[in-house]
Enzyme design. Structure first.
Site, short mmCIF file in Angstrom:
data_model
loop_
_atom_site.label_atom_id
_atom_site.label_comp_id
_atom_site.label_asym_id
_atom_site.label_seq_id
_atom_site.Cartn_x
_atom_site.Cartn_y
_atom_site.Cartn_z
N ARG A 39 1.11 -1.39 -0.30
CA ARG A 39 0.18 0.26 0.06
C ARG A 39 1.40 1.10 -0.02
NH1 ARG A 39 -1.89 2.80 5.13
NH2 ARG A 39 -2.98 4.42 4.22
N ARG A 80 -8.34 20.77 7.80
CA ARG A 80 -7.34 20.91 8.83
C ARG A 80 -7.73 22.40 9.50
NH1 ARG A 80 -3.67 16.59 9.66
NH2 ARG A 80 -3.48 14.91 8.15
N THR A 286 -5.85 -0.88 10.01
CA THR A 286 -5.54 -0.20 11.22
C THR A 286 -5.23 -0.32 12.87
OG1 THR A 286 -7.33 1.24 10.16
CG2 THR A 286 -6.30 2.60 12.28
#
Length: 481
Positions: A39, A80, A286
């Site tokens: 990945r 953000r 994750t």
């Protein structure tokens, strides 16, 4: 060694590349340790690095003699905070502003401090009472009021606010495009270099996947699409997302921030079951072995987490920080391999197949089910199939045969790589003959030559045969002579 139940790992391993694994030496070690897919996280990757690493992977794969797949994980929409001159120490109960106007970063001359946000329409998306989470949920605020280009909040959970921290808005529908200008630029680089999968971040509905699929078609790319579910909208629209995508990633990082944490195991199970129902590959991602970023072995809880993903019949488990910046990247891969193999040994081998619906191949699915059931009744049998685009292999993998490996022969290296994502599938590159019987004979000869089968082994062969000058589906039981 023969790919029998005892020696064969069904669950595939995805490895995220970074400084700890990007060298030729580490790529080779990762492939030999069992990596099936690499990945590339485009949130942190530059184009020059991307081109270099893809070519390096292809070169190492050829040298090792084991083609692996490459997944480009594009960044997607992201909210953000801006830069701050110095960290802002937020206090409990403090009133704090998020401003859509640049220039107020890090505070102002007024008593109420503020920080700029990179998304100007945020003030239109949130409403009074909504929760704003900053820095992966470490800081929590509540929206009190909205004023033109300013959102006024109260600090519920305090913390230190630094520059460019990620913002999550649980339950809020954010009107950002799922496929951004940056994503398009990154994807074009990936297409030019021949990536196998594009992982689309923050998928909220099937339309997001259709947008990417149209883009790939225009670029003449056959890359598969992996939809990442990361917020509450994706959970509401789960079935339509699963039906529209090629594979699903349960991205538990943002999902665990966007949803109540106690819901996360339930969401994971629902996502896996939806994929099983619709015959789509599913990835659990994750924090699988997060402690191994700094420690030489996983915690007991992490081992159980990986085991649960295998018990749930997920296609893949994925490593992130463990293999990008971790101290023990190869050991992390080896632990995933070891845990997966051990849990898979507990499968009974009974002919108890998953009930699956694949509208594209309703009649052929009956043939595949018959083959899988037959293989489940015979000790140490293997399922042999032949596929150009991977459709038959995906159908067999979707049924989750509990005993027999699925050995899928294909004449195309692109299909071979995409088979790396599928549970229980071993892909082998081989040209097909005009006569299906000749193709079968060559496949069995290859398996004997490479010592993947022995004399006397039983093979359940799923293929086309010639009957009165036309091809018909068949299931054959053959014994290796």
């Amino acid at each position: 060694m023969n790919p029998s139940a005892a020696s064969f790992r069904r669950t595939k391993i995805i490895v995220t590349l970074g400084p700890a694994t990007e060298s030729e030496e580490m790529l080779e070690k990762a492939i030999r340790a069992g990596a099936d897919v690499f990945r590339l996280n485009m949130a942190h990757a530059k184009h020059d690095w991307t081109r270099t690493i893809i070519r390096r992977i292809r070169g190492v794969s050829q040298r090792v003699g084991r083609e692996v797949a490459i997944m480009m994980d594009i960044k997607g929409p992201e909210i953000r905070t801006g830069d701050v001159a110095a960290p802002i120490e937020l206090k409990p109960g403090e009133i704090f502003d998020f401003t859509m106007q640049p220039g107020d970063d890090g505070g102002s001359s007024t008593e109420i401090r503020s920080v700029h946000v990179n998304y100007k329409d945020l003030v239109n998306d949130v409403k009074v009472g909504d929760t704003v989470l900053v820095d992966n949920g470490l800081i929590r605020l509540e929206v009190l009021e909205k004023q033109d280009a300013r959102i006024r909040c109260r600090v519920l959970i305090p913390g230190e606010l630094k520059s460019k921290r990620h913002i999550n808005l649980p339950g809020v529908r954010v009107n950002l495009p799922s496929f951004t200008a940056k994503d398009k630029g990154d994807t074009i680089i990936g297409i030019e270099e021949g990536i196998d999968f594009v992982a689309l971040s923050f998928v909220r509905e099937a339309k997001d996947i259709e947008t990417l699929r149209d883009f790939l078609k225009k670029q003449d790319s056959k890359a598969g699409i992996i939809a990442k579910i990361e917020d509450q909208s994706a959970i509401v629209n789960l079935d339509e997302i699963v039906m529209a995508t090629d594979a699903l990633m349960v991205a538990r990082g943002d999902l665990g921030i966007e949803c109540p944490v106690e819901e996360l195991p339930i969401i994971q199970r629902k996502a896996v079951q939806a994929c099983l129902r619709h015959g789509k590959a599913v990835i659990i991602a994750t924090h699988m072995l997060e402690s191994m970023i700094t420690q030489p072995m996983p915690t007991r809880a992490e081992i159980t987490d990986v085991a649960n993903a295998v018990f749930e019949l997920a296609d893949c488990v994925m490593l992130s920080g463990e293999t990008t910046v971790g101290k023990y990247p190869i050991e992390s891969i080896e632990y995933l391999d070891k845990i997966s193999r051990r849990i898979e040994q507990l499968e009974t081998g009974e002919a108890r197949l998953v009930k699956v619906e694949i509208p594209a191949i309703p009649e052929k699915l009956k043939v595949l089910r018959s083959a899988a059931m037959m293989a489940g009744e015979i000790d140490d049998a293997r399922i042999i199939t032949f596929t150009r685009q991977g459709v038959i292999a995906r159908g067999l993998a979707a049924l989750r045969p509990g005993r027999a490996p699925i050995i899928a022969f294909t004449p195309y290296v692109e299909t071979l790589r995409q088979l790396r994502l599928l549970r229980s599938v071993i892909g082998i590159l081989m040209p097909f003959e005009a006569n299906p019987d000749d193709t079968i004979d060559h496949a069995i000869a290859h398996l004997k030559h490479t010592k993947q089968v022995d004399i006397g082994d039983k093979l359940v062969v799923v293929t086309d045969i010639l009957s009165h000058d036309r091809l018909v589906d068949s299931v054959q039981l053959r014994t290796v002579r």
